[in-house]
Design an enzyme around this catalytic site. Structure first.
Site, PDB file in Angstrom:
ATOM      1  N   CYS A   2       0.852  -1.437   0.057  1.00 32.12           N
ATOM      2  CA  CYS A   2       0.025   0.103  -0.147  1.00 32.12           C
ATOM      3  C   CYS A   2       1.016   1.221   0.260  1.00 32.12           C
ATOM      4  O   CYS A   2       1.992   1.061   0.204  1.00 32.12           O
ATOM      5  CB  CYS A   2      -0.882   0.031   1.145  1.00 32.12           C
ATOM      6  SG  CYS A   2      -1.768  -1.493   1.519  1.00 32.12           S
ATOM      7  N   ARG A  27       1.325   1.618  -5.964  1.00 33.90           N
ATOM      8  CA  ARG A  27       1.380   0.472  -5.120  1.00 33.90           C
ATOM      9  C   ARG A  27       0.235  -0.037  -4.443  1.00 33.90           C
ATOM     10  O   ARG A  27       0.330  -1.062  -3.497  1.00 33.90           O
ATOM     11  CB  ARG A  27       2.416   1.294  -3.544  1.00 33.90           C
ATOM     12  CG  ARG A  27       3.550   1.927  -4.091  1.00 33.90           C
ATOM     13  CD  ARG A  27       4.311   2.458  -2.768  1.00 33.90           C
ATOM     14  NE  ARG A  27       4.300   1.582  -1.744  1.00 33.90           N
ATOM     15  CZ  ARG A  27       5.555   0.842  -1.273  1.00 33.90           C
ATOM     16  NH1 ARG A  27       6.756   1.007  -2.257  1.00 33.90           N
ATOM     17  NH2 ARG A  27       5.527   0.086  -0.246  1.00 33.90           N
ATOM     18  N   TRP A  75      -3.858  -1.742  -1.389  1.00 37.43           N
ATOM     19  CA  TRP A  75      -4.289  -2.868  -2.236  1.00 37.43           C
ATOM     20  C   TRP A  75      -4.668  -3.950  -1.162  1.00 37.43           C
ATOM     21  O   TRP A  75      -4.033  -4.224  -0.165  1.00 37.43           O
ATOM     22  CB  TRP A  75      -2.888  -3.226  -2.845  1.00 37.43           C
ATOM     23  CG  TRP A  75      -2.825  -4.488  -3.616  1.00 37.43           C
ATOM     24  CD1 TRP A  75      -3.278  -4.495  -4.787  1.00 37.43           C
ATOM     25  CD2 TRP A  75      -2.537  -5.922  -3.309  1.00 37.43           C
ATOM     26  NE1 TRP A  75      -2.996  -5.818  -5.249  1.00 37.43           N
ATOM     27  CE2 TRP A  75      -2.730  -6.537  -4.490  1.00 37.43           C
ATOM     28  CE3 TRP A  75      -2.252  -6.407  -1.991  1.00 37.43           C
ATOM     29  CZ2 TRP A  75      -2.624  -7.919  -4.414  1.00 37.43           C
ATOM     30  CZ3 TRP A  75      -2.015  -8.006  -2.223  1.00 37.43           C
ATOM     31  CH2 TRP A  75      -2.185  -8.603  -3.120  1.00 37.43           C
ATOM     32  N   ASN A  99       0.666  -0.329   6.265  1.00 39.30           N
ATOM     33  CA  ASN A  99       1.259  -0.993   5.141  1.00 39.30           C
ATOM     34  C   ASN A  99       1.707  -2.393   5.746  1.00 39.30           C
ATOM     35  O   ASN A  99       2.387  -2.337   6.583  1.00 39.30           O
ATOM     36  CB  ASN A  99       2.225  -0.388   4.183  1.00 39.30           C
ATOM     37  CG  ASN A  99       2.611  -1.328   3.177  1.00 39.30           C
ATOM     38  OD1 ASN A  99       1.919  -2.289   2.404  1.00 39.30           O
ATOM     39  ND2 ASN A  99       3.682  -1.057   2.503  1.00 39.30           N
ATOM     40  N   GLY A 100       1.302  -3.580   5.032  1.00 34.01           N
ATOM     41  CA  GLY A 100       1.840  -4.937   5.647  1.00 34.01           C
ATOM     42  C   GLY A 100       0.801  -5.619   6.126  1.00 34.01           C
ATOM     43  O   GLY A 100      -0.273  -5.699   5.891  1.00 34.01           O
ATOM     44  N   GLU A 488       8.723 -14.549 -19.442  1.00 35.48           N
ATOM     45  CA  GLU A 488       8.352 -13.254 -19.186  1.00 35.48           C
ATOM     46  C   GLU A 488       7.434 -12.653 -20.025  1.00 35.48           C
ATOM     47  O   GLU A 488       6.501 -12.009 -19.617  1.00 35.48           O
ATOM     48  CB  GLU A 488       9.803 -12.363 -19.208  1.00 35.48           C
ATOM     49  CG  GLU A 488       9.510 -10.875 -19.057  1.00 35.48           C
ATOM     50  CD  GLU A 488       9.222 -10.402 -17.475  1.00 35.48           C
ATOM     51  OE1 GLU A 488       8.732  -9.362 -17.318  1.00 35.48           O
ATOM     52  OE2 GLU A 488       8.981 -11.464 -16.609  1.00 35.48           O
ATOM     53  N   LYS A 492       4.027 -11.053 -18.912  1.00 33.99           N
ATOM     54  CA  LYS A 492       3.326  -9.531 -19.217  1.00 33.99           C
ATOM     55  C   LYS A 492       2.126  -9.697 -19.816  1.00 33.99           C
ATOM     56  O   LYS A 492       1.125  -8.808 -19.635  1.00 33.99           O
ATOM     57  CB  LYS A 492       4.430  -9.192 -20.423  1.00 33.99           C
ATOM     58  CG  LYS A 492       5.841  -8.712 -19.737  1.00 33.99           C
ATOM     59  CD  LYS A 492       5.777  -7.391 -19.184  1.00 33.99           C
ATOM     60  CE  LYS A 492       6.148  -7.433 -17.572  1.00 33.99           C
ATOM     61  NZ  LYS A 492       6.506  -8.418 -16.982  1.00 33.99           N
ATOM     62  N   GLU A 495      -0.730 -10.646 -17.085  1.00 33.25           N
ATOM     63  CA  GLU A 495      -0.669  -9.597 -15.987  1.00 33.25           C
ATOM     64  C   GLU A 495      -1.519  -8.170 -16.448  1.00 33.25           C
ATOM     65  O   GLU A 495      -2.241  -7.699 -15.504  1.00 33.25           O
ATOM     66  CB  GLU A 495       0.375  -9.367 -15.027  1.00 33.25           C
ATOM     67  CG  GLU A 495       1.414  -8.635 -15.917  1.00 33.25           C
ATOM     68  CD  GLU A 495       2.821  -8.566 -15.316  1.00 33.25           C
ATOM     69  OE1 GLU A 495       2.529  -8.750 -13.801  1.00 33.25           O
ATOM     70  OE2 GLU A 495       3.862  -8.317 -15.805  1.00 33.25           O
ATOM     71  N   HIS A 511       5.162 -33.509 -24.281  1.00 34.82           N
ATOM     72  CA  HIS A 511       5.023 -34.305 -22.955  1.00 34.82           C
ATOM     73  C   HIS A 511       3.778 -33.365 -22.368  1.00 34.82           C
ATOM     74  O   HIS A 511       3.666 -33.614 -21.090  1.00 34.82           O
ATOM     75  CB  HIS A 511       6.219 -33.872 -22.031  1.00 34.82           C
ATOM     76  CG  HIS A 511       7.481 -34.411 -22.666  1.00 34.82           C
ATOM     77  ND1 HIS A 511       7.735 -35.816 -22.468  1.00 34.82           N
ATOM     78  CD2 HIS A 511       8.399 -34.150 -23.620  1.00 34.82           C
ATOM     79  CE1 HIS A 511       8.708 -36.155 -23.119  1.00 34.82           C
ATOM     80  NE2 HIS A 511       9.439 -35.197 -23.686  1.00 34.82           N
ATOM     81  N   LYS A 611       2.618  -2.839  -7.432  1.00 36.65           N
ATOM     82  CA  LYS A 611       3.777  -2.958  -7.804  1.00 36.65           C
ATOM     83  C   LYS A 611       5.107  -3.587  -6.944  1.00 36.65           C
ATOM     84  O   LYS A 611       5.654  -4.215  -7.390  1.00 36.65           O
ATOM     85  CB  LYS A 611       4.250  -1.505  -8.131  1.00 36.65           C
ATOM     86  CG  LYS A 611       5.715  -1.156  -8.727  1.00 36.65           C
ATOM     87  CD  LYS A 611       5.770  -1.838 -10.062  1.00 36.65           C
ATOM     88  CE  LYS A 611       7.005  -1.602 -10.510  1.00 36.65           C
ATOM     89  NZ  LYS A 611       7.445  -2.438 -12.051  1.00 36.65           N
TER      90      LYS A 611
END
Length: 616
Positions: A2, A27, A75, A99-100, A488, A492, A495, A511, A611
């Site tokens: 946050c 954030r 968040w 935050n946390g 990657e 991208k 998300e 497989h 983020k």
């Protein structure tokens, strides 16, 4: 995960709080709120669910003013995104932003409910504000209260509190989550990120775990900021002056931060190489004065990271083994920290993080420093972060602030410095000939130009994106050093566009993944020119034979028309195979960006993500 900002000064600080929230929204952006002490000495709180813009509009329409306040963008972890769960939380004249994650919140809540405290939210954060109020009854001031409060908390947290009975002070404490005090000429600030404070100051004090900060207005007789340790002793800390400018975290003429940051990559790569290579040599001293001594004893390497940084670690493993002959392994930090690790003799620990505050990676670093590694090295983009402060060896990526949630320039600069690191290690261990070193360094000098050439393909990649928007599923395939880049690329796309995307080595198709191939899945293949090009070509024929829809990024001159792909983008030729996987990352970033914008997604702030992952 946050964003926190607090401010106090002799004049109205509400515009600072709102602008700080806007800069911190990357954030967290589920909800936002602020708490102020107005000119009547009353505590005023305003909260809104959704984006920060809704709160800004409401507060500006109301014309709120104050000389002290705290604000927060959230968040969600505990409790759904809603106004009732938004911060700040209140308890009889005390306001708190957090935050946390408080791991023992359930027991504390039961204890406080038994004392008569009523809860209005589903959050763990509200437990803390009631605990502050309860302990405050027997303490002289808010600062001593927070010293006692943190001894009751388990987990990771950054807290900022204000008390209507002490209208001239903010108190902050951190444990495992970032917190910085900004010393401005017209106001004193506290925030979870210096990006929020750059319009007003470039002078900062960084809190360490367990420290409590008492923050007052500039010119206060008690001082703008005083620090205490976890045991209550007074601390001194030098002021750090940042070189970042305020416009470093602005979009400028770009429609999204992500696109701006993609186009900043040539500069970011150039700056990441600056003073680390000469015309023909890599510089071992770039890792610090202890580097040569530690690297000369390396016989194995453990790399630990999360997300995009983990993908960078996969490629770094290949480079380290290729150049040094040293066995290397890479592991997800959230798994590493909870298992028994076998550490071979002469093993170097390397952690990779964009923010330097990633909870799992930071915990892994702290654990590693208690284990018999010969050294620990952090690769990070934030020089003031906890990871960089706590690591004996440091390798800064110099990407500059990255605001878009989907990493672009931070990832590519990680690859750049990890390639450099692999060369430095090989040179120290006498596994790199002078000719090989010269060729590699000359290639690195060419990398910013190669990225520019990749960016020039934007329009052609956008035309591929128009086709891929029709799919709900995508599979990225590649072989060798390009497989981590395919991973990657899938990350991208998923998300920011919300298309289900995954990746597998092309040789693994038979497989299992081949069962997924039909005309509803886009298969995105990376085909560079190397010694396994023919192997990948046969994998593509298998996909085509089963009706798969192929989209390809290829090196020039491969003669692949027979594959009958739906769309082929031919990339500029890399001057060295070393640079090829880095170069291939750029078109995949552009592809994800254009697909997401065409689908109407929020590119910079994708749903459910934030983020900086500062909680486990």
């Amino acid at each position: 995960m946050c964003g926190i900002i607090g401010a106090l000064g002799p004049t109205d600080i509400v515009p600072c709080l709102l602008e700080g929230l806007r800069r911190l929204e990357y954030r967290g952006y589920d909800s936002a709120g602020l708490a102020l002490i107005d000119d009547r000495g009353e505590l005023v709180r305003r909260r809104q669910s959704g984006k920060v813009a809704a709160l800004i509009q409401a507060v500006e329409c109301e014309g709120l003013k104050a000389t002290i306040g705290i604000a927060h963008t959230r968040w969600a972890t505990h409790g759904a995104p809603s106004e009732s769960n938004a911060h700040p939380h209140l308890s009889q004249g005390i306001a708190l932003v957090h935050n946390g994650i408080i791991e023992n919140y359930a027991g504390l809540r039961s204890e406080l409910e038994a004392k008569g405290y009523r809860f209005e939210s589903d959050t763990d954060s509200e437990v803390v504000v009631h605990l502050i109020h309860d302990i405050r009854k027997n303490q002289a001031d808010l600062r001593s209260t927070l010293v006692h409060v943190q001894h009751r908390l388990e987990g990771a947290y950054a807290l900022v509190a204000l008390d209507a009975h002490e209208p001239d002070v903010l108190v902050a404490v951190r444990m495992g989550c970032p917190m910085v005090v900004g010393l401005g000429a017209q106001a004193t600030f506290v925030a979870s990120d210096i990006a929020a404070l750059l319009p007003w100051t470039q002078e900062f004090l960084f809190l360490e775990d367990g420290e409590v900060a008492e923050i007052r207005a500039p010119g206060s007789r008690a001082g703008a900021c005083r620090l205490w340790s976890r045991d209550g002793s007074v601390l001194t800390r030098p002021v750090v002056r940042s070189t970042l400018s305020s416009d470093a975290v602005e979009r400028g003429s770009y429609p999204h931060f992500m696109l701006k940051e993609i186009h900043e990559q040539p500069r970011a790569v150039s700056e990441s190489l600056e003073q680390r290579i000469t015309r023909e040599h890599v510089l071992v001293a770039a890792l610090g004065s202890e580097a040569a001594n530690i690297l000369s004893r390396v016989r194995a390497v453990h790399l630990v990271a999360c997300g995009s940084s983990f993908h960078a670690g996969l490629l770094a493993r290949n480079w380290i083994e290729q150049h040094s002959g040293v066995p290397a392994s890479v592991e997800v930090a959230s798994e590493y920290r909870y298992r028994e690790v076998a550490i071979p003799e002469g093993c170097l620990f390397i952690c990779i993080s964009q923010s330097g505050e990633t909870a799992d990676t930071l915990a892994a670093l702290r654990r590693a420093r208690t284990l018999p590694y010969i050294g620990a090295l952090s690769v990070c983009n934030v020089p003031e972060s906890a990871m960089m402060r706590e690591s004996p060896l440091k390798l800064l990526t110099r990407a500059g602030p990255e605001i878009g949630v989907a990493s672009t320039k931070a990832f590519v600069t990680q690859l750049t410095v990890l390639l450099l690191l692999s060369l430095i290690l090989a040179k120290t261990l006498n596994h790199l000939t002078s000719d090989a070193e010269k060729q590699a360094v000359q290639a690195l000098h060419h990398l910013p130009l190669l990225i520019e050439q990749m960016l020039s393909l934007d329009a052609e990649i956008a035309s591929m994106a128009e086709l891929i928007t029709a799919y709900d599923h995508a599979l990225f395939i590649a072989r060798g050093d390009h497989y981590p880049v395919a991973l990657e690329g899938a990350l991208k796309l998923k998300e920011i566009s919300y298309i289900h995307a995954e990746s597998c080595p092309a040789g693994e198709l038979k497989h299992g993944p081949l069962a997924l191939i039909d005309n509803r899945m886009a298969v995105i293949a990376l085909q560079p020119s190397n010694d396994i090009t023919a192997k990948l070509h046969s994998n593509l024929e298998v996909i085509r034979a089963r009706g798969g829809h192929l989209y390809m990024f290829v090196d020039p001159g491969l003669g692949i028309q027979a594959v009958q792909a739906r769309k082929i983008v031919t990339l500029p030729q890399a001057p060295s195979a070393l640079l090829s996987p880095i170069a291939y990352a750029i078109p995949l970033q552009l592809l994800a960006y254009h697909v997401a914008t065409l689908r109407g997604a929020d590119v910079d702030q994708p749903r459910n993500l934030a983020k900086s992952v500062t909680v486990e």
